[in-house]
Motif scaffolding. Structure first.
Motif, PDB file in Angstrom:
ATOM      1  N   VAL A  26       3.316  16.555   8.428  1.00 34.24           N
ATOM      2  CA  VAL A  26       3.266  16.242   9.858  1.00 34.24           C
ATOM      3  C   VAL A  26       4.679  16.053  10.406  1.00 34.24           C
ATOM      4  O   VAL A  26       5.001  16.522  11.510  1.00 34.24           O
ATOM      5  N   ALA A  27       5.542  15.378   9.651  1.00 33.19           N
ATOM      6  CA  ALA A  27       6.916  15.169  10.099  1.00 33.19           C
ATOM      7  C   ALA A  27       7.652  16.494  10.252  1.00 33.19           C
ATOM      8  O   ALA A  27       8.407  16.693  11.216  1.00 33.19           O
ATOM      9  N   PHE A  28       7.432  17.414   9.313  1.00 28.18           N
ATOM     10  CA  PHE A  28       8.060  18.738   9.417  1.00 28.18           C
ATOM     11  C   PHE A  28       7.559  19.482  10.647  1.00 28.18           C
ATOM     12  O   PHE A  28       8.343  20.094  11.379  1.00 28.18           O
ATOM     13  N   MET A  29       6.269  19.446  10.891  1.00 25.31           N
ATOM     14  CA  MET A  29       5.706  20.137  12.051  1.00 25.31           C
ATOM     15  C   MET A  29       6.296  19.561  13.343  1.00 25.31           C
ATOM     16  O   MET A  29       6.667  20.305  14.257  1.00 25.31           O
ATOM     17  N   HIS A  30       6.389  18.242  13.422  1.00 28.06           N
ATOM     18  CA  HIS A  30       6.941  17.611  14.616  1.00 28.06           C
ATOM     19  C   HIS A  30       8.416  17.962  14.788  1.00 28.06           C
ATOM     20  O   HIS A  30       8.866  18.249  15.915  1.00 28.06           O
ATOM     21  N   GLU A  31       9.172  17.942  13.712  1.00 29.99           N
ATOM     22  CA  GLU A  31      10.596  18.301  13.786  1.00 29.99           C
ATOM     23  C   GLU A  31      10.764  19.734  14.273  1.00 29.99           C
ATOM     24  O   GLU A  31      11.632  20.028  15.105  1.00 29.99           O
ATOM     25  N   THR A  32       9.933  20.630  13.764  1.00 26.86           N
ATOM     26  CA  THR A  32       9.989  22.030  14.201  1.00 26.86           C
ATOM     27  C   THR A  32       9.701  22.139  15.685  1.00 26.86           C
ATOM     28  O   THR A  32      10.441  22.791  16.439  1.00 26.86           O
ATOM     29  N   ASP A  33       8.631  21.510  16.124  1.00 23.39           N
ATOM     30  CA  ASP A  33       8.252  21.562  17.533  1.00 23.39           C
ATOM     31  C   ASP A  33       9.353  21.009  18.418  1.00 23.39           C
ATOM     32  O   ASP A  33       9.665  21.560  19.477  1.00 23.39           O
ATOM     33  N   ASP A  34       9.964  19.918  17.980  1.00 24.73           N
ATOM     34  CA  ASP A  34      11.023  19.298  18.760  1.00 24.73           C
ATOM     35  C   ASP A  34      12.231  20.230  18.900  1.00 24.73           C
ATOM     36  O   ASP A  34      12.858  20.295  19.962  1.00 24.73           O
TER      37      ASP A  34
ATOM     38  N   ARG B 259       7.865   6.327   9.100  1.00 29.93           N
ATOM     39  CA  ARG B 259       8.175   5.595  10.340  1.00 29.93           C
ATOM     40  C   ARG B 259       8.107   6.529  11.544  1.00 29.93           C
ATOM     41  O   ARG B 259       7.588   6.163  12.605  1.00 29.93           O
ATOM     42  N   ALA B 260       8.642   7.729  11.377  1.00 30.15           N
ATOM     43  CA  ALA B 260       8.639   8.688  12.484  1.00 30.15           C
ATOM     44  C   ALA B 260       7.208   9.067  12.867  1.00 30.15           C
ATOM     45  O   ALA B 260       6.856   9.104  14.055  1.00 30.15           O
ATOM     46  N   VAL B 261       6.367   9.359  11.870  1.00 31.52           N
ATOM     47  CA  VAL B 261       4.991   9.765  12.147  1.00 31.52           C
ATOM     48  C   VAL B 261       4.218   8.619  12.797  1.00 31.52           C
ATOM     49  O   VAL B 261       3.443   8.832  13.746  1.00 31.52           O
ATOM     50  N   ARG B 262       4.423   7.418  12.315  1.00 40.36           N
ATOM     51  CA  ARG B 262       3.754   6.256  12.926  1.00 40.36           C
ATOM     52  C   ARG B 262       4.169   6.087  14.383  1.00 40.36           C
ATOM     53  O   ARG B 262       3.371   5.653  15.223  1.00 40.36           O
ATOM     54  N   ARG B 263       5.411   6.469  14.693  1.00 41.60           N
ATOM     55  CA  ARG B 263       5.917   6.304  16.056  1.00 41.60           C
ATOM     56  C   ARG B 263       5.338   7.354  17.009  1.00 41.60           C
ATOM     57  O   ARG B 263       4.892   7.021  18.103  1.00 41.60           O
TER      58      ARG B 263
ATOM     59  N   ARG C  63      13.050   6.626  -0.070  1.00 43.27           N
ATOM     60  CA  ARG C  63      13.594   6.266   1.241  1.00 43.27           C
ATOM     61  C   ARG C  63      13.331   7.373   2.260  1.00 43.27           C
ATOM     62  O   ARG C  63      13.021   7.100   3.423  1.00 43.27           O
ATOM     63  N   ASP C  64      13.462   8.624   1.816  1.00 40.67           N
ATOM     64  CA  ASP C  64      13.217   9.758   2.720  1.00 40.67           C
ATOM     65  C   ASP C  64      11.778   9.769   3.225  1.00 40.67           C
ATOM     66  O   ASP C  64      11.522   9.927   4.425  1.00 40.67           O
TER      67      ASP C  64
ATOM     68  N   MET D 143       0.835  -1.204   0.000  1.00 42.30           N
ATOM     69  CA  MET D 143       0.000   0.000   0.000  1.00 42.30           C
ATOM     70  C   MET D 143       0.869   1.254   0.000  1.00 42.30           C
ATOM     71  O   MET D 143       0.574   2.226  -0.678  1.00 42.30           O
ATOM     72  N   TRP D 144       1.950   1.262   0.805  1.00 38.58           N
ATOM     73  CA  TRP D 144       2.809   2.433   0.884  1.00 38.58           C
ATOM     74  C   TRP D 144       3.518   2.685  -0.442  1.00 38.58           C
ATOM     75  O   TRP D 144       3.628   3.831  -0.893  1.00 38.58           O
ATOM     76  N   LYS D 145       4.010   1.626  -1.100  1.00 33.29           N
ATOM     77  CA  LYS D 145       4.671   1.809  -2.398  1.00 33.29           C
ATOM     78  C   LYS D 145       3.693   2.387  -3.412  1.00 33.29           C
ATOM     79  O   LYS D 145       4.062   3.258  -4.207  1.00 33.29           O
TER      80      LYS D 145
END
Length: 300
Positions: free
Chosen positions: A54-62, A25-29, A18-19, A1-3
């Motif tokens: 979502v990954a960018f938003m989380h990285e920014t917040d972190d 993986r990060a968002v699922r975690r 890959r990116d 499904m992801w591919k």
């Protein structure tokens, strides 16, 4: 499904695939429920771009959520420069920014939302208390709404009038969500010296935010009522969204009602612990929307 999702999203280069997979993986975690909703209820071709946002938003917040105010401001300035460089060059050493720039190529409106979000982060870094509902709405307008629009903007209608209505309803929805955030995280925020419950409401009820008691119970009930009113006012958002996105929007708003129920049940105990939606009820909600979506398009 992801591919298949990567194929439909126009992500073909092996490094980028890959990116995006790394961001998935990060968002699922860190956001498993939100990822599950997006995977089940959004069109496959949109999923990788939602993941990137979502990954960018989380990285920014972190990056901006640690240390004293001046340290957080310095971290934001450094991050802002890296984001600008990535957009200018169309590339980055950081996978999260490589995905973001690719998503912005496919969805040009994302770049404007990123600019608004990073501008709002300066407000997020600087605030210490929320004086009243007017200041809460400013916080939502300056920071929380731009943060939501990083992803919600990908679901917005194309027609300008419909997009305007969509954004207005998103504003009301995120105001409810932010009020619930401040209640859920009350104990943690008080320990950090940044309580988000409006100070005038705390004073009006004579509540001690560090101890359970009837005054805090009345404060929580009042704030929960205001969040509930906003959730009712935001209900038309589902009808403004395109039909393909309505199951996801319904699930999103439904989860907020579950959060509201949990806050009401916790009441004054929020001085000592956080709260969150019931996992079984959230699962039932998500499965119901998935089944409804599979039965065919609905109008509301």
């Amino acid at each position: 499904m992801w591919k298949r999702a990567l194929d439909r999203a126009g992500v073909g280069a092996p490094r980028l695939r890959r990116d995006y997979t790394e961001q998935r993986r990060a968002v699922r975690r860190f956001a498993p429920a939100e990822y599950a909703a997006a995977r089940l209820l959004l069109p496959a071709g949109l999923l990788p771009h939602v993941v990137a946002a979502v990954a960018f938003m989380h990285e920014t917040d972190d990056r901006i959520d640690r240390g004293a105010a001046d340290e957080r401001a310095a971290a934001l300035a450094e991050w802002d420069a890296l984001v600008r460089k990535a957009f200018a060059e169309g590339d980055s050493e950081l996978p999260v920014l490589r995905c973001l720039t690719r998503t912005a190529e496919r969805h040009p409106e994302v770049r404007g939302h990123v600019t608004d979000f990073l501008r709002g982060c300066a407000y997020e870094v600087a605030w210490r208390t929320i004086a009243d509902d007017g200041e809460l709405d400013r916080y939502v307008r300056e920071y929380a709404l731009p943060a939501l629009m990083l992803t919600a903007g990908l679901l917005a209608p194309a027609a300008p009038s419909a997009r305007e209505a969509f954004t207005a309803h998103c504003h009301v929805l995120i105001r409810a969500m932010q009020r619930l955030d401040f209640l859920e995280d009350l104990a943690e925020d008080v320990r950090a010296g940044r309580p988000g419950v409006p100070a005038d409401a705390v004073a009006r009820h004579g509540a001690d935010l560090t101890r359970p008691g009837p005054e805090l119970g009345r404060l929580v009930a009042e704030q929960a009522d205001r969040a509930a009113a906003d959730l009712v006012a935001a209900a038309p958002l589902v009808g403004v969204a395109a039909p393909a996105y309505r199951p996801f929007v319904r699930a999103l708003t439904g989860v907020q009602r579950l959060r509201l129920d949990a806050v009401r049940r916790a009441g004054p105990a929020l001085a000592a612990r956080g709260s969150g939606p019931s996992a079984p009820r959230a699962a039932v909600l998500l499965l119901g929307e998935t089944a409804r979506a599979r039965r065919g398009p609905r109008t509301g």
